[in-house]
Design a protein around this motif. Sequence first.
Motif, PDB file in Angstrom:
ATOM      1  N   ILE A  40      -0.216   0.061  -9.271  1.00  0.00           N
ATOM      2  CA  ILE A  40       0.457   1.400 -10.478  1.00  0.00           C
ATOM      3  C   ILE A  40       1.780   0.408 -10.317  1.00  0.00           C
ATOM      4  N   ARG A  41       2.327   0.598 -10.941  1.00  0.00           N
ATOM      5  CA  ARG A  41       3.917   0.544 -11.128  1.00  0.00           C
ATOM      6  C   ARG A  41       4.861   0.431 -10.396  1.00  0.00           C
ATOM      7  N   TYR A  42       5.286   0.425  -9.841  1.00  0.00           N
ATOM      8  CA  TYR A  42       6.713   0.962  -9.190  1.00  0.00           C
ATOM      9  C   TYR A  42       7.679   2.392 -10.062  1.00  0.00           C
ATOM     10  N   GLU A  43       7.974   1.693 -10.842  1.00  0.00           N
ATOM     11  CA  GLU A  43       8.499   2.835 -11.892  1.00  0.00           C
ATOM     12  C   GLU A  43       8.094   4.330 -11.957  1.00  0.00           C
ATOM     13  N   GLU A  44       6.093   3.374 -11.529  1.00  0.00           N
ATOM     14  CA  GLU A  44       5.277   5.362 -11.849  1.00  0.00           C
ATOM     15  C   GLU A  44       4.936   5.654 -10.102  1.00  0.00           C
ATOM     16  N   THR A  45       5.805   5.259  -9.330  1.00  0.00           N
ATOM     17  CA  THR A  45       5.362   6.143  -7.944  1.00  0.00           C
ATOM     18  C   THR A  45       6.186   7.014  -7.589  1.00  0.00           C
ATOM     19  N   PHE A  65       0.952  -0.885  -0.081  1.00  0.00           N
ATOM     20  CA  PHE A  65       0.064   0.465   0.309  1.00  0.00           C
ATOM     21  C   PHE A  65       1.091   1.229   0.100  1.00  0.00           C
ATOM     22  N   VAL A  66       0.349   1.669  -1.039  1.00  0.00           N
ATOM     23  CA  VAL A  66       2.019   3.113  -0.917  1.00  0.00           C
ATOM     24  C   VAL A  66       0.441   4.249  -1.303  1.00  0.00           C
ATOM     25  N   GLY A  67       1.246   5.881  -0.554  1.00  0.00           N
ATOM     26  CA  GLY A  67       0.358   7.167  -0.689  1.00  0.00           C
ATOM     27  C   GLY A  67       1.126   7.573   0.316  1.00  0.00           C
ATOM     28  N   GLU A  68       0.477   9.211   0.548  1.00  0.00           N
ATOM     29  CA  GLU A  68       0.659  10.467   1.374  1.00  0.00           C
ATOM     30  C   GLU A  68      -0.215  10.109   2.692  1.00  0.00           C
ATOM     31  N   ASN A  69       0.876  10.336   3.670  1.00  0.00           N
ATOM     32  CA  ASN A  69       0.325  10.589   4.618  1.00  0.00           C
ATOM     33  C   ASN A  69      -1.437  10.602   4.894  1.00  0.00           C
ATOM     34  N   GLY A  70      -2.154   9.906   6.075  1.00  0.00           N
ATOM     35  CA  GLY A  70      -3.384  10.322   5.538  1.00  0.00           C
ATOM     36  C   GLY A  70      -4.644   9.830   4.316  1.00  0.00           C
ATOM     37  N   SER A  71      -3.716   8.746   3.455  1.00  0.00           N
ATOM     38  CA  SER A  71      -4.191   8.205   2.775  1.00  0.00           C
ATOM     39  C   SER A  71      -5.368   7.316   3.255  1.00  0.00           C
ATOM     40  N   GLY A  72      -5.138   6.520   3.994  1.00  0.00           N
ATOM     41  CA  GLY A  72      -6.178   5.125   4.114  1.00  0.00           C
ATOM     42  C   GLY A  72      -4.827   3.948   4.447  1.00  0.00           C
ATOM     43  N   LYS A  73      -3.447   4.232   4.154  1.00  0.00           N
ATOM     44  CA  LYS A  73      -3.179   3.159   4.036  1.00  0.00           C
ATOM     45  C   LYS A  73      -3.118   2.386   5.157  1.00  0.00           C
ATOM     46  N   SER A  74      -2.549   2.361   6.018  1.00  0.00           N
ATOM     47  CA  SER A  74      -3.164   2.670   7.718  1.00  0.00           C
ATOM     48  C   SER A  74      -4.059   2.223   8.095  1.00  0.00           C
ATOM     49  N   THR A  75      -5.409   2.701   8.102  1.00  0.00           N
ATOM     50  CA  THR A  75      -6.395   2.327   8.508  1.00  0.00           C
ATOM     51  C   THR A  75      -6.975   1.244   7.767  1.00  0.00           C
ATOM     52  N   PHE A 119       1.503 -11.713   2.658  1.00  0.00           N
ATOM     53  CA  PHE A 119       2.040  -9.989   2.964  1.00  0.00           C
ATOM     54  C   PHE A 119       1.431  -9.359   2.399  1.00  0.00           C
ATOM     55  N   ILE A 120       1.237  -7.906   3.450  1.00  0.00           N
ATOM     56  CA  ILE A 120       0.538  -6.531   3.159  1.00  0.00           C
ATOM     57  C   ILE A 120       1.295  -5.637   4.191  1.00  0.00           C
ATOM     58  N   ILE A 121       2.217  -5.047   2.858  1.00  0.00           N
ATOM     59  CA  ILE A 121       3.031  -4.005   3.565  1.00  0.00           C
ATOM     60  C   ILE A 121       2.691  -2.668   3.277  1.00  0.00           C
ATOM     61  N   ALA A 122       2.431  -1.448   3.908  1.00  0.00           N
ATOM     62  CA  ALA A 122       1.864  -0.516   4.524  1.00  0.00           C
ATOM     63  C   ALA A 122       3.356   0.455   4.056  1.00  0.00           C
ATOM     64  N   THR A 123       4.226   1.386   3.205  1.00  0.00           N
ATOM     65  CA  THR A 123       5.607   1.176   2.920  1.00  0.00           C
ATOM     66  C   THR A 123       5.202   2.890   2.728  1.00  0.00           C
ATOM     67  N   HIS A 124       6.699   3.934   2.885  1.00  0.00           N
ATOM     68  CA  HIS A 124       6.900   4.975   2.297  1.00  0.00           C
ATOM     69  C   HIS A 124       8.167   4.826   2.060  1.00  0.00           C
ATOM     70  N   SER A 125       8.660   3.462   1.772  1.00  0.00           N
ATOM     71  CA  SER A 125      10.442   3.146   1.565  1.00  0.00           C
ATOM     72  C   SER A 125      10.470   2.188  -0.181  1.00  0.00           C
ATOM     73  N   PRO A 126      11.068   3.152  -1.217  1.00  0.00           N
ATOM     74  CA  PRO A 126      11.390   3.399  -2.759  1.00  0.00           C
ATOM     75  C   PRO A 126      12.600   1.345  -2.389  1.00  0.00           C
ATOM     76  N   ASN A 143      -2.417   2.073  -5.379  1.00  0.00           N
ATOM     77  CA  ASN A 143      -2.225   3.158  -4.688  1.00  0.00           C
ATOM     78  C   ASN A 143      -3.152   4.247  -4.295  1.00  0.00           C
ATOM     79  N   PHE A 144      -2.951   4.359  -3.084  1.00  0.00           N
ATOM     80  CA  PHE A 144      -3.911   4.881  -2.622  1.00  0.00           C
ATOM     81  C   PHE A 144      -4.012   6.070  -2.742  1.00  0.00           C
ATOM     82  N   ASP A 145      -3.728   7.071  -3.219  1.00  0.00           N
ATOM     83  CA  ASP A 145      -3.561   8.879  -3.526  1.00  0.00           C
ATOM     84  C   ASP A 145      -4.526   8.740  -4.947  1.00  0.00           C
TER      85      ASP A 145
END
Length: 243
Positions: free
Chosen positions: A213-218, A38-48, A185-192, A204-206
């Motif tokens: 979304i593809r990796y290179e598009e994140t 799960f990727v996206g900005e803070n507050g986008s809903g990933k962790s929730t 595994f389901i992982i919420a992360t900001h790590s490239p 993509n949660f944005d």
Amino acid sequence: MKEIQFTDWPQDSIRYPFNLPVFQGLPNIRFERPVTFFVGENGSGKSTLLEAIAKCAGFNAEGGSRYNVFSTANTESSLDDHIRLSWLPKVTRGFFLRAESFFNFASYIDTLERECPTGYTAYGGKSLHQQSHGESFLSLFTHRFRGRGKALYLLDEPEAALSPARQLALLRVIWEHEQSGQAQFIIATHSPILLGYPNGQIFNFDTSPLSHIRYEETEHYFITKQFLLNRQGMLRELFESEE
């Protein structure tokens, strides 16, 4: 777990998290690979959403497995009341790592150890509090993530305590579990670095609603790449933009 279905969704709700754009018009989420990000900005809903999955799976909302019973604060949302998990077969073993409440989990394990000493066998042989933050995370991944049968591992920003080298070590742990065919595994992360895991499914949660979304598009990949290739230029633009 094969799918999340959204049920009895509150209509025109202004309450968090039902008002998040990512969930609007989203009937379900299908998991097509053993490792999902799960990727996206803070507050986008990933962790929730990750927390809601954990609660539906029977795990402790503050972290741990279904057998870890402790609570320090009631901060979770009611999203779990409006989703249904589809299993084939149902998995009851696994772990929910929540970086922000890991200290509380470590304290809970110390309490259990005093009541029934085990030598911290599932955590590298000593208290998680007696290890550095990064060491304690890696001890959890290498010692606690074991056992027979299928398991579901939910990781919320595991990179929070890990150096780049140890993020690579985590990728190795994930790969070993995937090779066994017994883990999801389901992982919420900001790590490239973590997002670069081969053949991982990335949501993509944005976007509204949620999308692949593809990796290179994140944004994580793009900004990190641009910074490494043109650090001076990006810093100059950042610091001079207000002049």
